[in-house]
Design an enzyme around this catalytic site. Structure first.
Site, PDB file in Angstrom:
ATOM      1  N   SER A  89      30.576  46.757  29.488  1.00 25.95           N
ATOM      2  CA  SER A  89      31.727  47.659  29.485  1.00 25.95           C
ATOM      3  C   SER A  89      31.832  48.557  30.708  1.00 25.95           C
ATOM      4  CB  SER A  89      31.688  48.524  28.219  1.00 25.95           C
ATOM      5  OG  SER A  89      30.425  49.120  28.097  1.00 25.95           O
ATOM      6  N   THR A 191      32.390  52.917  27.930  1.00 25.60           N
ATOM      7  CA  THR A 191      32.364  53.798  29.092  1.00 25.60           C
ATOM      8  C   THR A 191      31.106  54.651  29.188  1.00 25.60           C
ATOM      9  OG1 THR A 191      34.729  54.038  28.806  1.00 25.60           O
ATOM     10  CG2 THR A 191      33.638  55.739  30.093  1.00 25.60           C
ATOM     11  N   THR A 209      34.157  52.772  33.869  1.00 25.84           N
ATOM     12  CA  THR A 209      34.308  51.771  32.809  1.00 25.84           C
ATOM     13  C   THR A 209      35.031  50.527  33.309  1.00 25.84           C
ATOM     14  OG1 THR A 209      35.069  51.508  30.516  1.00 25.84           O
ATOM     15  CG2 THR A 209      36.590  52.574  32.004  1.00 25.84           C
ATOM     16  N   ARG A 219      46.609  47.334  32.651  1.00 25.34           N
ATOM     17  CA  ARG A 219      46.353  48.503  31.805  1.00 25.34           C
ATOM     18  C   ARG A 219      45.347  49.460  32.465  1.00 25.34           C
ATOM     19  NH1 ARG A 219      41.567  50.720  28.952  1.00 25.34           N
ATOM     20  NH2 ARG A 219      42.327  51.722  27.074  1.00 25.34           N
ATOM     21  N   GLY A 221      43.112  52.884  31.407  1.00 24.65           N
ATOM     22  CA  GLY A 221      42.726  53.688  30.251  1.00 24.65           C
ATOM     23  C   GLY A 221      42.675  55.159  30.604  1.00 24.65           C
ATOM     24  N   ASP A 222      41.932  55.881  29.812  1.00 24.51           N
ATOM     25  CA  ASP A 222      41.777  57.325  30.042  1.00 24.51           C
ATOM     26  C   ASP A 222      40.753  57.619  31.137  1.00 24.51           C
ATOM     27  OD1 ASP A 222      39.810  56.209  28.310  1.00 24.51           O
ATOM     28  OD2 ASP A 222      39.143  58.236  27.802  1.00 24.51           O
ATOM     29  N   THR A 242      35.073  58.882  25.445  1.00 23.57           N
ATOM     30  CA  THR A 242      34.879  57.441  25.340  1.00 23.57           C
ATOM     31  C   THR A 242      35.660  56.961  24.129  1.00 23.57           C
ATOM     32  OG1 THR A 242      33.241  55.664  25.151  1.00 23.57           O
ATOM     33  CG2 THR A 242      32.735  57.711  24.022  1.00 23.57           C
ATOM     34  N   GLY A 243      35.912  55.667  24.085  1.00 27.60           N
ATOM     35  CA  GLY A 243      36.670  55.131  22.949  1.00 27.60           C
ATOM     36  C   GLY A 243      38.064  54.737  23.367  1.00 27.60           C
ATOM     37  N   GLY A 245      41.145  54.717  24.879  1.00 28.71           N
ATOM     38  CA  GLY A 245      41.701  55.573  25.918  1.00 28.71           C
ATOM     39  C   GLY A 245      43.127  56.005  25.638  1.00 28.71           C
TER      40      GLY A 245
END
Ligand code: ASP
Length: 331
Positions: A89, A191, A209, A219, A221-222, A242-243, A245
């Site tokens: 990841s 992440t 990440t 895409r 993410g956060d 984390t998780g 995003g």
């Protein structure tokens, strides 16, 4: 503007000004009263998300032991994870998007609010170091895609195929099982977000990440977004996420955690309140795992997640351990 309208607007502005001063004064109150240690009392400490944080923390700790800054520590720490081909990841060995391209997101920030970020970066093993270069060598905060890659190459980074045979095999298997939805954060550890305080009491953070496995091409993410995946305010502290995003971005998650600490909440409470805000904004919580870690200027740390299973690594002079975060829901 007609005079009456103007006067109306003017008096609204002064009410607004008065109100915002009042609110600011209130907001500052917990900080003024908080027990922030003097710089010479600062004790180095590092936290980072997930089990891969243990090795990364130890690497970062070596930097702090030599008197390095928290910025050097977080960069060197997460570089270790980026180079680990067994980690699915982050960086090399990360799972690709649904077309088979490994695309990386990362950002870095220090106590002076200096920050840099890269998104959708391909074929470069250390996005965190490119993010740092963006911060230090450009007037910008964020570079993405081909521009980010060209910038990295111009700074001497080398192209490398990041799709390892093992990650490729998993991707091909996923294609065969088409539409089997990956459950973010449960099977794949995600992440790495790291926060470190150095001997001068300065906090920096890093977040890197390969993002949501088999995501739609393009895409982000956060994790590369300052305020979502990572935020540091030298007066208050820092936070990482984390998780999923998408959910973190909707509430500007890490910034929210730091602001909650500004208002007097402990790091763990602040993380919990941010998770609860995400809960409130989503009707469907199925598979919506998110986790936060936070550190305040006094060197206190905490974490919290939506679902069970999130943990973070802590390293300081006395401890080198994993901590299970508290959570709201069982799977
Ligand atoms: N937050 C990352 C993203 O959404 C992935 C993760 O931490 O699981 O890209």
């Amino acid at each position: 503007m007609k005079r009456r309208k103007f006067l109306g607007a003017a008096s609204l502005t002064s009410i607004g000004l008065f109100f915002s001063q009042y609110v600011n004064a209130k907001a500052d109150l917990p900080l003024e009263k908080s027990n922030i240690p003097a710089k010479d009392e600062a004790k180095p400490i590092i936290i980072s998300t997930w089990n891969h944080g243990m090795a990364a923390n130890r690497m970062a700790w070596k930097v702090l032991l030599k008197g390095g800054t928290s910025l050097d520590a977080v960069e060197k720490g997460v570089m270790l994870t980026e180079s680990d081909p067994n980690n699915r990841s982050v960086g090399l060995g990360g799972l690709p998007d649904r077309d088979g391209n490994v695309t990386l997101d990362a950002c870095i920030m220090n106590q002076k609010s200096q920050c840099g970020s890269v998104g959708y970066l391909q074929e470069i093993e250390h996005p965190i170091s490119v993010a740092r270069k963006v911060m230090e060598d450009t007037p910008h905060v964020m570079l993405v895609g081909k521009g980010a890659q060209d910038f990295a190459l111009s700074k001497g980074f080398e192209k490398k195929n990041l799709l390892t045979p093992e990650a490729k095999a998993e991707w091909l298997q996923w294609k065969r099982d088409q539409m089997k939805k990956p459950r973010i954060n449960s099977e794949n550890h995600d992440t790495i977000g790291m926060l470190a305080m150095d001997k001068d009491g300065n906090i920096s953070g890093a977040c890197t990440t390969s993002g949501w496995a088999y995501k739609l091409p393009g895409r982000l993410g956060d994790s590369p977004i300052i305020g979502a995946g990572l935020f540091v305010d030298g007066e208050i502290g820092g936070a990482c996420a984390t998780g999923m995003g998408e959910a973190v971005i909707r509430i500007a998650g890490s910034h929210t955690v730091v602001e909650l600490m500004r208002h007097g909440h402990s790091p763990e409470e602040a993380c919990k309140l941010a998770v609860e805000r995400i809960r409130k904004k989503h009707e469907d919580l199925k598979d919506l795992q998110v986790g936060f870690i936070a550190m305040n200027r006094a060197g206190k740390v905490g974490g919290y997640s939506m679902y069970a299973g999130f943990n973070y690594a802590l390293k300081d002079a006395e401890n080198d351990e994993m901590i299970d975060a508290k959570y709201d829901l069982e799977w």
